[in-house]
Design a protein around this motif. Structure first.
Motif, PDB file in Angstrom:
ATOM      1  N   ARG A  31       2.587  35.993-157.987  1.00 39.07           N
ATOM      2  CA  ARG A  31       2.825  36.633-156.700  1.00 39.07           C
ATOM      3  C   ARG A  31       4.103  37.454-156.750  1.00 39.07           C
ATOM      4  N   ASP A  32       4.142  38.499-155.924  1.00 37.45           N
ATOM      5  CA  ASP A  32       5.364  39.271-155.826  1.00 37.45           C
ATOM      6  C   ASP A  32       6.495  38.374-155.344  1.00 37.45           C
ATOM      7  N   PRO A  33       7.677  38.489-155.945  1.00 38.34           N
ATOM      8  CA  PRO A  33       8.796  37.700-155.426  1.00 38.34           C
ATOM      9  C   PRO A  33       9.220  38.219-154.063  1.00 38.34           C
ATOM     10  N   SER A 162      -8.194  39.220-155.462  1.00 39.03           N
ATOM     11  CA  SER A 162      -7.230  38.218-155.009  1.00 39.03           C
ATOM     12  C   SER A 162      -6.702  38.652-153.648  1.00 39.03           C
ATOM     13  N   ALA A 163      -5.957  37.785-153.013  1.00 35.71           N
ATOM     14  CA  ALA A 163      -5.324  38.098-151.731  1.00 35.71           C
ATOM     15  C   ALA A 163      -3.872  37.644-151.770  1.00 35.71           C
ATOM     16  N   ASP A 164      -2.980  38.483-151.253  1.00 36.75           N
ATOM     17  CA  ASP A 164      -1.556  38.153-151.144  1.00 36.75           C
ATOM     18  C   ASP A 164      -0.908  37.844-152.493  1.00 36.75           C
ATOM     19  N   ARG A 165      -1.450  38.417-153.555  1.00 32.33           N
ATOM     20  CA  ARG A 165      -0.879  38.219-154.878  1.00 32.33           C
ATOM     21  C   ARG A 165       0.074  39.349-155.263  1.00 32.33           C
ATOM     22  N   ALA A 166      -0.128  40.538-154.711  1.00 40.90           N
ATOM     23  CA  ALA A 166       0.670  41.703-155.115  1.00 40.90           C
ATOM     24  C   ALA A 166       0.913  42.600-153.915  1.00 40.90           C
ATOM     25  N   PHE A 167       1.414  42.015-152.842  1.00 44.22           N
ATOM     26  CA  PHE A 167       1.594  42.766-151.604  1.00 44.22           C
ATOM     27  C   PHE A 167       2.481  43.992-151.814  1.00 44.22           C
ATOM     28  N   GLY A 168       3.605  43.807-152.487  1.00 50.38           N
ATOM     29  CA  GLY A 168       4.523  44.922-152.702  1.00 50.38           C
ATOM     30  C   GLY A 168       3.901  46.051-153.500  1.00 50.38           C
ATOM     31  N   ARG A 169       3.135  45.712-154.511  1.00 48.65           N
ATOM     32  CA  ARG A 169       2.492  46.737-155.332  1.00 48.65           C
ATOM     33  C   ARG A 169       1.397  47.465-154.563  1.00 48.65           C
ATOM     34  N   VAL A 170       0.701  46.755-153.697  1.00 51.04           N
ATOM     35  CA  VAL A 170      -0.301  47.417-152.859  1.00 51.04           C
ATOM     36  C   VAL A 170       0.382  48.420-151.931  1.00 51.04           C
ATOM     37  N   LEU A 171       1.502  48.017-151.312  1.00 50.65           N
ATOM     38  CA  LEU A 171       2.253  48.943-150.464  1.00 50.65           C
ATOM     39  C   LEU A 171       2.656  50.189-151.242  1.00 50.65           C
ATOM     40  N   GLU A 172       3.201  49.989-152.420  1.00 52.59           N
ATOM     41  CA  GLU A 172       3.677  51.125-153.216  1.00 52.59           C
ATOM     42  C   GLU A 172       2.538  52.069-153.586  1.00 52.59           C
ATOM     43  N   ASN A 173       1.399  51.511-153.949  1.00 55.10           N
ATOM     44  CA  ASN A 173       0.262  52.347-154.310  1.00 55.10           C
ATOM     45  C   ASN A 173      -0.299  53.093-153.107  1.00 55.10           C
ATOM     46  N   CYS A 174      -0.290  52.440-151.937  1.00 57.56           N
ATOM     47  CA  CYS A 174      -0.759  53.114-150.725  1.00 57.56           C
ATOM     48  C   CYS A 174       0.178  54.257-150.333  1.00 57.56           C
ATOM     49  N   ALA A 175       1.475  54.075-150.589  1.00 58.29           N
ATOM     50  CA  ALA A 175       2.447  55.108-150.227  1.00 58.29           C
ATOM     51  C   ALA A 175       2.436  56.273-151.214  1.00 58.29           C
ATOM     52  N   GLU A 176       2.020  56.019-152.453  1.00 58.28           N
ATOM     53  CA  GLU A 176       2.046  57.042-153.493  1.00 58.28           C
ATOM     54  C   GLU A 176       1.121  58.209-153.154  1.00 58.28           C
ATOM     55  N   PRO A 319      -7.047  32.186-136.879  1.00 60.97           N
ATOM     56  CA  PRO A 319      -7.609  31.585-138.085  1.00 60.97           C
ATOM     57  C   PRO A 319      -6.937  30.264-138.417  1.00 60.97           C
ATOM     58  N   ALA A 320      -7.722  29.336-138.939  1.00 65.54           N
ATOM     59  CA  ALA A 320      -7.241  27.974-139.116  1.00 65.54           C
ATOM     60  C   ALA A 320      -6.156  27.844-140.166  1.00 65.54           C
ATOM     61  N   GLY A 321      -6.093  28.742-141.127  1.00 65.30           N
ATOM     62  CA  GLY A 321      -5.094  28.610-142.178  1.00 65.30           C
ATOM     63  C   GLY A 321      -4.801  29.930-142.844  1.00 65.30           C
ATOM     64  N   LEU A 322      -4.038  29.855-143.923  1.00 65.23           N
ATOM     65  CA  LEU A 322      -3.723  31.062-144.667  1.00 65.23           C
ATOM     66  C   LEU A 322      -4.962  31.570-145.383  1.00 65.23           C
ATOM     67  N   LEU A 323      -4.971  32.855-145.718  1.00 63.52           N
ATOM     68  CA  LEU A 323      -6.094  33.410-146.457  1.00 63.52           C
ATOM     69  C   LEU A 323      -6.209  32.715-147.813  1.00 63.52           C
ATOM     70  N   PRO A 324      -7.428  32.389-148.243  1.00 68.53           N
ATOM     71  CA  PRO A 324      -7.573  31.831-149.591  1.00 68.53           C
ATOM     72  C   PRO A 324      -7.189  32.881-150.617  1.00 68.53           C
ATOM     73  N   ALA A 325      -6.207  32.576-151.434  1.00 67.66           N
ATOM     74  CA  ALA A 325      -5.636  33.583-152.328  1.00 67.66           C
ATOM     75  C   ALA A 325      -6.132  33.479-153.762  1.00 67.66           C
TER      76      ALA A 325
END
Length: 334
Positions: A31-33, A162-176, A319-325
């Protein structure tokens, strides 16, 4: 924000997240730190109430559906959550020219008191808050992928999600290469803090160790408001939306809000929902019979303001819990 607009990256590979070879749906990248955050300090209860009151005073339900509800304010995580809970999302100006354009187009409406200014920020026209009417939504488990893509996914063992494994990288790619560049550093920082607090989520599509598609959004109860997505392989962004929707639905999520209507989101299965009913869904006030169908139909969704309701028993529930990652094969979406 921009709604689920798609950013097409080049074919250059994203740096591998972990060394070695990843199986189709085996070990996932780390996961992203994220910085250790104290939710109480970031979202102080009194401060959140103040921000919520400011957005409540806007009366978004009565604002025009084809223009900004307000300008100004700041982009802290508390402001973002208060806005999303009231059906608003931010659209920062990419630069001073975009801010000047906002002032030129909407300045008279601001002067006339038709578009309020929120306190905070040096340049109020650098930040707009929108709440379109109608609002395009998709049932969480009803993202349309099409029969041809479904057949390919059943036989594509190299892709996994996956889910919530690379949030920062997804943001960066969306902004690119995004034009206009609404995904500013300030907004990305606020979203990253919301992710650390469990309110913002990402979905990722991988080919081996390469991140080839993704999407991110902010969750409010059983509604996930999707902001942007990207792809580095054809259809990878569509797979990311379908996968994140399925994961969200698995923990009680009901609706994906795609913010802006258009041919692309319609191809994903979006249907227009009157803003008044969308706001009721956010508030958990919808209680008429109906259900979110797995095939993408949402009871009462179609014509804005039509009869019916979104959901039924349990509408608006969190939702009952966190997204299954955990990593999952794309074949399950086929």
């Amino acid at each position: 924000m921009s709604g689920v607009h798609e950013s097409a990256g080049g074919d250059a590979p994203v740096p591998a997240a972990v060394p070695g070879s990843a199986p189709a749906f085996g070990s996932a990248p780390a996961r992203d730190p994220v910085s250790a955050l104290d939710p109480a300090s970031v979202l102080d209860a009194a401060a959140v109430l103040d921000r919520a009151s400011a957005f409540d005073a806007l009366g978004a339900e009565l604002a025009p559906g084809d223009g900004p509800v307000a300008f100004g304010g700041t982009l802290g995580p508390g402001e973002l959550m208060a806005a999303y809970r009231r059906g608003l999302f931010p659209l920062p100006a990419a630069d001073v020219y975009a801010s000047a354009y906002n002032e030129a187009v909407y300045g008279d409406a601001v002067e006339a008191g038709q578009v309020p200014l929120l306190p905070g920020g040096e340049d109020p026209y650098a930040l707009a808050w929108w709440s379109p009417d109608p609002r395009p939504v998709i049932a969480a488990d009803g993202v349309r992928i099409g029969s041809r893509l479904a057949r390919r996914l059943r036989n594509r063992s190299a892709w996994w999600t996956s889910a919530d494994r690379a949030f920062g990288r997804v943001l960066e790619n969306c902004a690119e290469r995004r034009q206009p560049a609404w995904l500013t550093e300030e907004l990305m920082a606020a979203l990253t803090r919301l992710h650390a607090l469990g309110a913002a989520h990402s979905g990722e599509v991988w080919e081996g160790e390469e991140l080839i598609g993704g999407v991110f959004g902010v969750a409010v109860g059983a509604v996930l408001s999707l902001d942007s997505m990207f792809h580095r392989r054809p259809d990878a962004a569509r797979v990311a939306v379908a996968d994140l929707g399925a994961r969200f639905g698995a923990v009680g999520g009901r609706l994906l809000d795609v913010q802006w209507d258009g041919p692309h989101v319609r191809s994903l299965g979006a249907q227009p929902l009157a803003r008044s009913r969308y706001l009721a869904e956010l508030a958990g006030a919808t209680g008429a019979p109906g259900a979110v169908a797995g095939g993408g139909a949402v009871a009462g969704v179609g014509e804005a303001g039509g009869a019916g309701a979104v959901g039924g028993a349990g509408a608006g529930r969190r939702p009952a819990g966190l997204l299954p990652a955990e990593p999952l094969p794309v074949s399950r979406l086929g």
